[in-house]
Structures are given as structure tokens and as C-alpha cells.
Write a protein that holds these residues in place. Sequence first.
Motif, mmCIF file in Angstrom:
data_model
loop_
_atom_site.group_PDB
_atom_site.id
_atom_site.type_symbol
_atom_site.label_atom_id
_atom_site.label_comp_id
_atom_site.label_asym_id
_atom_site.label_seq_id
_atom_site.Cartn_x
_atom_site.Cartn_y
_atom_site.Cartn_z
ATOM 1 N N GLY A 174 0.872 -1.218 -0.065
ATOM 2 C CA GLY A 174 -0.044 -0.160 0.267
ATOM 3 C C GLY A 174 0.889 1.541 -0.154
ATOM 4 N N ILE A 175 0.183 1.959 0.326
ATOM 5 C CA ILE A 175 1.198 3.483 0.603
ATOM 6 C C ILE A 175 2.211 3.779 1.647
ATOM 7 C CG2 ILE A 175 0.593 6.206 0.880
ATOM 8 C CD1 ILE A 175 -3.210 6.068 0.573
ATOM 9 N N ASN A 176 3.554 4.225 0.609
ATOM 10 C CA ASN A 176 4.388 4.152 1.877
ATOM 11 C C ASN A 176 4.621 5.549 2.263
ATOM 12 O OD1 ASN A 176 6.383 4.161 2.787
ATOM 13 N ND2 ASN A 176 8.044 4.489 1.385
ATOM 14 N N TYR A 177 4.494 5.689 3.487
ATOM 15 C CA TYR A 177 4.289 7.647 4.107
ATOM 16 C C TYR A 177 5.613 6.966 4.873
ATOM 17 C CZ TYR A 177 -0.715 6.807 4.117
ATOM 18 O OH TYR A 177 -1.813 6.439 3.660
ATOM 19 N N GLY A 206 -4.311 15.196 6.768
ATOM 20 C CA GLY A 206 -2.656 14.689 6.722
ATOM 21 C C GLY A 206 -3.207 15.010 5.247
ATOM 22 N N PHE A 207 -2.863 15.169 4.274
ATOM 23 C CA PHE A 207 -2.230 15.178 2.702
ATOM 24 C C PHE A 207 -0.839 16.241 2.600
ATOM 25 C CE2 PHE A 207 -4.767 19.059 2.156
ATOM 26 C CZ PHE A 207 -3.757 20.058 1.458
ATOM 27 N N SER A 208 0.011 16.362 1.545
ATOM 28 C CA SER A 208 1.133 17.069 1.198
ATOM 29 C C SER A 208 0.965 17.242 -0.461
ATOM 30 C CB SER A 208 2.163 16.139 1.785
ATOM 31 O OG SER A 208 2.580 15.938 3.323
ATOM 32 N N PRO A 229 -9.273 10.287 -16.430
ATOM 33 C CA PRO A 229 -9.539 9.793 -14.461
ATOM 34 C C PRO A 229 -8.160 9.603 -14.173
ATOM 35 C CG PRO A 229 -10.069 8.567 -16.665
ATOM 36 C CD PRO A 229 -10.267 9.261 -16.980
ATOM 37 N N PHE A 230 -7.765 9.397 -13.363
ATOM 38 C CA PHE A 230 -6.143 9.412 -12.967
ATOM 39 C C PHE A 230 -6.168 8.735 -11.205
ATOM 40 C CE2 PHE A 230 -6.542 13.513 -11.146
ATOM 41 C CZ PHE A 230 -5.828 13.416 -9.780
ATOM 42 N N SER A 231 -5.376 7.821 -11.203
ATOM 43 C CA SER A 231 -4.882 7.330 -9.665
ATOM 44 C C SER A 231 -3.557 7.630 -9.201
ATOM 45 C CB SER A 231 -5.951 6.069 -9.587
ATOM 46 O OG SER A 231 -4.868 4.559 -10.139
ATOM 47 N N GLN A 232 -3.458 7.613 -7.900
ATOM 48 C CA GLN A 232 -1.729 7.973 -7.041
ATOM 49 C C GLN A 232 -1.939 8.246 -5.628
ATOM 50 O OE1 GLN A 232 -1.996 11.722 -9.154
ATOM 51 N NE2 GLN A 232 -2.244 13.137 -7.195
ATOM 52 N N PRO A 292 -1.541 11.961 0.804
ATOM 53 C CA PRO A 292 -1.723 11.738 2.529
ATOM 54 C C PRO A 292 -0.171 11.613 2.736
ATOM 55 C CG PRO A 292 -2.413 9.336 0.889
ATOM 56 C CD PRO A 292 -1.950 10.134 -0.257
ATOM 57 N N SER A 293 -0.104 12.041 3.901
ATOM 58 C CA SER A 293 1.269 12.722 4.065
ATOM 59 C C SER A 293 1.545 11.913 5.674
ATOM 60 C CB SER A 293 1.235 13.776 4.777
ATOM 61 O OG SER A 293 0.031 14.316 5.908
ATOM 62 N N GLN A 294 2.372 11.815 5.567
ATOM 63 C CA GLN A 294 2.805 11.704 7.298
ATOM 64 C C GLN A 294 2.416 11.477 8.453
ATOM 65 O OE1 GLN A 294 4.878 8.842 8.168
ATOM 66 N NE2 GLN A 294 5.402 8.926 10.228
ATOM 67 N N THR A 295 1.850 12.768 9.364
ATOM 68 C CA THR A 295 1.657 13.385 10.664
ATOM 69 C C THR A 295 0.044 12.995 10.290
ATOM 70 O OG1 THR A 295 2.144 15.001 9.709
ATOM 71 C CG2 THR A 295 1.145 15.239 11.209
ATOM 72 N N ALA A 296 -0.583 12.177 9.167
ATOM 73 C CA ALA A 296 -1.899 11.798 9.226
ATOM 74 C C ALA A 296 -1.924 10.290 9.782
ATOM 75 C CB ALA A 296 -2.872 11.877 8.042
ATOM 76 N N ARG A 297 -0.706 9.630 9.446
ATOM 77 C CA ARG A 297 -0.697 7.789 9.217
ATOM 78 C C ARG A 297 -0.237 7.616 10.797
ATOM 79 N NH1 ARG A 297 -2.847 4.071 7.192
ATOM 80 N NH2 ARG A 297 -1.340 1.918 7.075
#
Length: 498
Positions: free
Chosen positions: A279-282, A301-303, A361-364, A434-439
Motif C-alpha cells: 500500500g502507501i509508503n508514508y 493529513g495530506f501533502s 481520470p487518474f489514480s495515485q 496522504p502525509s506522514q502526520t495523518a498516518r
Amino acid sequence: MYHRLIIFFIFAIALLNLGGCSVNPASGMPNLVFMSENKEIELGKELHEKILESTPVYQDEKLQAYVERIGQKLAKNGDRPELEYTFTIIDSPDINAFALPGGYIYVNRGLITYLDSEAQLAAVMAHEIGHVTARHSVKQDTARKSSSVVTVLSVLTTGSTMIGDVTDLWGTAAVMGYGRDMELEADSLGAEYLYNSGYNPNAMIEVIGVLKDQERFARRMARATGQKTATYHGVFATHPRNDERLQEAVGKASEHYKDQSGIDNRAEFREATEGVLYGINYNPKTLKAAQNNTYSHSKLGFSIDFPQGWQPENQRRQILSKAPDGHAQMSIQVDILRTPIAPDVYIREQLKVTALQQSEPFSQFGLIGHTGVVPASSSNPHPSRLAVLYQGRRVYIIKGVVFNDSGAPANEQEKGSPKTDDEKFLASIHSFRPSQTARKVSGKSQKIHYVKANDQTTFKRLAEVVPLGKFAEDQLRLLNGYYPRGEPSPGEWIKIIQ
């Protein structure tokens, strides 16, 4: 007839003088192309440097060395062993792999997690090497003077085909596939390179089966959530084991393999991928905040990386970032998704934008979105770049506007910069994550671990204890090659998420 022959030979000689006729190193057949090998390598190097500057590379020395060793072995057994090949793991959960001209091969971390053996990983890289050896990117007219490095880079790293000029077919092909004939040729060449390197060529068909299962699951998710689907190498209408042209493409190498003891190296693959992030690497090491002019919102919680030199301001109803001379700005607003609708439907129904141009459309980073250009109108005198991104139930509305009457025309390039304003807007949009802070609040990054199944193991039971959400059972089946049905045997190694 005589005059026609004279004209034909004059034309042929002119093409040869232009360097337009060459022999394809993989097929041995003549190609009509307008890019020299040196130019091909130069373009690949330029794009590779851009990717390293703007795209996170997965920081795992053990896995990188493993991928490099496999890739170099395949390359030496290919049709262009003289090229200097570079193999890179992109730190993205998306299911993707791609190749740049001149020998630059990329595999997303997300794709690796769904493979089961070294042979399958080798098949992914052999396929991409096949695109390089057959010069597919060159055949797709990469040498056009109008080809934009920024456009190609954006397409490769985000999957969006509407960045810059939509006619830049090379970038689109590198992500979405080169068309059925070229994909089959890459599979055929890849199977040959697998055989030459001691692997089972049928691993190529196994990998396409993995991708097909991902496509089937994505379509199911699309029906449930109203989203649009995007597929990687989705060129086979039937399952790969029932596709006659694919079987024929891989069959030649597979026939030779029957008398050989091939390599699967499942144990080595398990060792190399144990603990790989899922999944996502924070990890904050991937966020180069100062270099990329990163703005992070601790509560939401985003950058996002705004253009260099632009100063963000957290206002009451929006986040606003302006160019130093004031000629352009970007804004971010937040809404709550009350009804499960696709991002493009949200743009039409909630934002009342019915004439979106370059709609895509896009995803990231595990998020889905939609972007396009809102044309100027009587109520909005300036055209704007619009994007909508979903993060859970949150909707982020990102808008970039150039004010023509401020003294700087729309899309004017700044001195010394290769990017237009719209390309800057898109680069920022595609950096949203998504950012590290929210994680830190919700937990740590998830990792792949291997365990042995027992006589009580079922994917349904595992789904009750692994943190994968509503579709946990489906995800576990996809990770272990059991989608949509089947159960592991006692003593079998399986992947779980922790």
C-alpha cells in the motif's frame, strides 16, 4: 513505370541518408524510424534523470540488488546486450511497470507484492526489456521534435494521458501498452529471454494472469463504487490461458523449455520480498519537502508540492498558493462526499462543470481523481485547470488559474523553465498524497509477511484479522494467486499483511 521506379529509389536513398532506415535488433527486419540509437539512449537518460528528481524510488537495498541481478541476467540474454541497462523500483502501490528508450526499466513496488516467484518477476522485466530491444518507443514516433520530456514524464509516473498534448502517443503507450501486436511481440521476446536465462517461459502467461485478476477485481470495484477502471497491459479480452495469439507468442520458447529444468526460485523470492511495504509508503524520506516546495496540512493529513517559489497561505475556506509575480494561483478546497459517485460525476453534478475539456481520470498514492480544463466563460473569464481527488470521504478540489490580464499570458513559460503553467498545475496535482502526520494517528505502514498455512487456514478467516478493510478477503486472494476462489493447502507459504 520506369519513372515511378526512379522516384522510388530516389526516395529510398533519401531516407537512408536521413538515417531513417535501420534493422530492428530483435526481429532482424528493417524498420523505418527517425531516431538514431544514440538519440534513443540520450532521450532515455534525460527522462530517467527527471524521474529520479520527481518520483520516489523504493529504499530497500536488498530488494533493489535482487531486481538488478535478475534484470542484468535477462538483459545479457536479450537482443541488445550492449546497452547499459538500469533497473529501478518505483515506490508506488500501483500495479505498473514500464520501460524508457535506451534500457531504463521500472517496476512499481505494488506490482512486485502481487507476484509469487522470481520467474514471474523476471517475466515482468523481460517483457519490458522486449519493448526496449524491439524499439517500440521509437516506432511510436518518439523522435518528434514536438515531444515534450515533461509531458512524457508526467504520463509515465501518473498514468494520465491528458498531460500536455494528448497527441503525444509515446508517453501514453509506455503506460497503457503499445497495442496488441507490440505487446504480443514483447511477450514473445520476453519468453525467449526467460528461456535463455533458465526461467520457465510460461511465467509470462502466469504474470498476465495476475494482471487479468487485478483487472477483474478493478471492474468489480468499479461497479460497486461508480469509479472508472484503468488497467495495465489490459490488451487481452480473454483470460491469457485461453488467448490463442498469446499462447502462440510464448509457445516457441515454451516448447524448448520442456526438455530443461527451469528456475522458479520461490524461496529466494520470498526472502527478497519479506517485509516489503504494502500500500502507501508514508516514510518521510520519500517526501523531499524543501526541494519540492512541499506544503503539508497536519489536521487533514495530506501533502502537495506547489511550484517552486510559490507561497502557500492557509485561509479560512481554502489553501491558496500564488506565483511570485501574481500572474497565476492554485487553490485547494475540501468537501465531504455524501453520495458514492465517481469523481467526474462529482465535477458535473456538484461543481456544475459540464464542459470539461481534456477530461481524464487518474489514480495515485491509493487515491482516485479526475482532472480537466474548464474553458473560459462569461462568469469565469479565465480558463482553469480543475482536479478532484477522493481521500476516503473527503473530496479535495484543486484549481489552477492563470490571469491573462496580469501581464503574463496563459501558459507563458518562465525564463529558464521548461514547464508551462498548466504543466506546473498538473505536476502539483499529481504530487498530492496522504502525509506522514495523518498516518501517525491511524497506525504504521503495512508490510508483506510470509506464513505457512495450516489445515484451518482460509482466506475468509485471515481477512478477519488483517487490516485490509471491506475487501480484505479479495485482496488476500489476489496477493496469493487465488482470486476469485480456492484455498491454500496445509504447509503452503502464503502472504499476509501486518
